[in-house]
Design an enzyme around this catalytic site. Structure first.
Site, PDB file in Angstrom:
ATOM      1  CG  HIS A 157      45.155   0.934 -37.584  1.00 21.82           C
ATOM      2  ND1 HIS A 157      44.541  -0.298 -37.592  1.00 21.82           N
ATOM      3  CD2 HIS A 157      46.427   0.706 -37.997  1.00 21.82           C
ATOM      4  CE1 HIS A 157      45.401  -1.232 -37.972  1.00 21.82           C
ATOM      5  NE2 HIS A 157      46.552  -0.646 -38.233  1.00 21.82           N
ATOM      6  CG  ASP A 397      45.024   5.008 -63.901  1.00 20.68           C
ATOM      7  OD1 ASP A 397      44.832   6.240 -63.803  1.00 20.68           O
ATOM      8  OD2 ASP A 397      45.029   4.408 -64.992  1.00 20.68           O
TER       9      ASP A 397
END
Length: 452
Positions: A157, A397
């Protein structure tokens, strides 16, 4: 769940990348300093599944090494430079790729609502290592007995926020499908004045950097940190969302920015429900943390593809008595006021505030890095609700179809909460929240009862 690690390797960019140290912005160096996980589950179609699993492994490895060329900082390492500050060394040391197997089936996960089931599917980050040895990205591919598999990532982060993380993940998938890069990442933090001096300006009072409220009678939050927590996922239908918005807007004047949004309404509802579940005294101060994306709020706006932290956490403050006794619109107004305060001038003022600090440690959540109780804590009597409602979290995908489920890898400390759109695409939302184990059932009860 039993998961066996089959192999672990280090993947480097497959071409030479730009070396050197990258200055981080103040927004990179405050708040959460650890890695944030996400996980995607896949069950390819019969035709796709006929290909050997090794080909899927090879596609992921090859495309990851290729996407690390344009996203070369992710292959680097962080370094402490003193006074709680860091730099990013773009040294192309690489990222970790783990292959694992499980005898579990996808059907064993049910509706994927139990975070505890993901524990062994997510890469473990060893924070006992020196910071400059810890990869910024770790990936785990786990194959299930049924033929399905999961891909989990955990990203530092310090280097990315949610939008940047999803930017990287989506570009990795594009390259895996054989497509060109969609949006070039922009790394220069100088647009957020990284490495520069403070600018002389009128400073705002930044409540987000003040000490957060404590439970009445306590002098620190150490006791609250030690209490057992548990996480829950609560689905809110589109009709329930609209009902809450109607309640919040019952007495609101539309002259001040129109009706309350989904986020303003639901954050207010979560805040009130938590106050009830925690059985606060009426005079108990409480804060709600709100993550604001500064990309379009800055003047000029940050460049498209800005890759880093552009989030400023601000807070709304009230007392539990006010929140619970007054209509939902009161809490919603507190949330809106905190959001509307965040202008370009306010963000620059927050950056200057941090630049003027001798040490940033007290503004960092570094418990996992140093094993101490230092840093901000949104536990009882406080919360933080992060919205991913506008982020492209679904439809990843890699070439064998979209995921059947995407989830947060963990929501693991008291007061930690996320709001995401449901995977069903029916207008419903999902609240993922972690509270103390003694409070979670009461929270669920009040959360649904008060919608009626």
């Amino acid at each position: 769940m039993s998961v066996s690690i089959k192999s672990s390797c280090n993947l480097e960019p497959n071409a030479k990348t730009k070396p050197g140290r990258l200055s981080l912005s103040e927004l990179d160096q405050i708040g959460i300093m650890t890695h944030i996980p996400t996980i995607y589950f896949y069950k390819p179609s019969v035709s796709n599944w006929l290909q050997p699993f090794t080909s899927i492994i090879n596609v992921l490895k090859d495309s990851l090494s290729r996407v690390l060329v344009p996203f070369y900082p992710l292959a680097g390492r962080l370094h402490w430079i003193g006074h709680g500050r860091l730099e990013l060394d773009c040294n192309a040391m690489g990222v970790t790729f783990i292959e694992a197997e499980s005898q579990s089936k996808l059907e064993d996960f049910g509706d994927f609502s139990q975070f505890s089931e993901y524990q062994h599917l997510i890469p473990h980050v060893d924070y006992t290592l020196p910071l400059h040895e810890i990869p910024l990205l770790l990936v785990q591919l786990t194959r299930f007995h049924c033929g399905g598999f999961s891909i989990s990532l955990t990203l530092s982060h310090v280097v990315v926020d949610g939008q940047s993380a999803l930017h990287f993940i989506s570009e990795w998938a594009r390259i895996a499908r054989g497509e060109p890069l969609g949006t070039q990442p922009f790394f220069d933090r100088k647009v957020l004045r990284a490495g520069g001096p403070p600018i002389s300006r009128t400073l705002f009072h930044h409540k987000e950097f003040d000490e957060l409220p404590l439970l009445i009678g306590q002098s620190n939050n150490s006791e609250e940190r030690r209490k057992k927590t548990t996480a829950s996922q609560l689905k809110i239908t589109k009709a329930q969302v609209e009902k809450l918005k109607s309640k919040a807007n019952e007495s609101k004047s539309m002259d001040n920015g129109g009706g309350y949004t989904r986020y303003e309404t639901l954050t207010a509802h979560v805040w009130r429900s938590a106050c009830k579940a925690r059985e606060h005294k009426p005079e108990q101060p409480t804060a709600m943390g709100i993550c604001i994306d500064s990309r379009k709020r800055m003047q000029p706006p940050l460049p498209d593809g800005y890759f880093g932290n552009a989030i400023l956490d601000v807070i709304a403050v009230s007392t539990s008595g006010e929140l619970v006794s007054k209509p939902l619109g009161f809490a919603s107004s507190k949330i809106r006021d905190a959001i509307q305060n965040v202008t370009s001038e306010y963000i620059n003022s927050a950056i200057d505030f941090c630049k003027n600090q001798q040490d940033l440690t007290k503004f960092q959540d570094i418990y996992a890095l140093r094993g101490t109780d230092e840093g901000p804590f949104y536990g009882n009597p406080n919360l933080e609700l992060v919205s991913w409602l506008t982020l492209p979290i679904y439809g990843l995908d890699f070439g064998w179809g979209k995921e059947i489920y995407m989830g947060l890898g963990s929501v693991d400390f008291d007061g930690d909460a996320f709001l995401v759109p449901s995977h069903d695409s029916d207008g419903s939302l999902v609240l993922a929240i972690c509270l103390q184990a003694d409070h979670i059932k009461a929270f669920e009860k009040y959360f649904y009862e008060d919608i009626i």
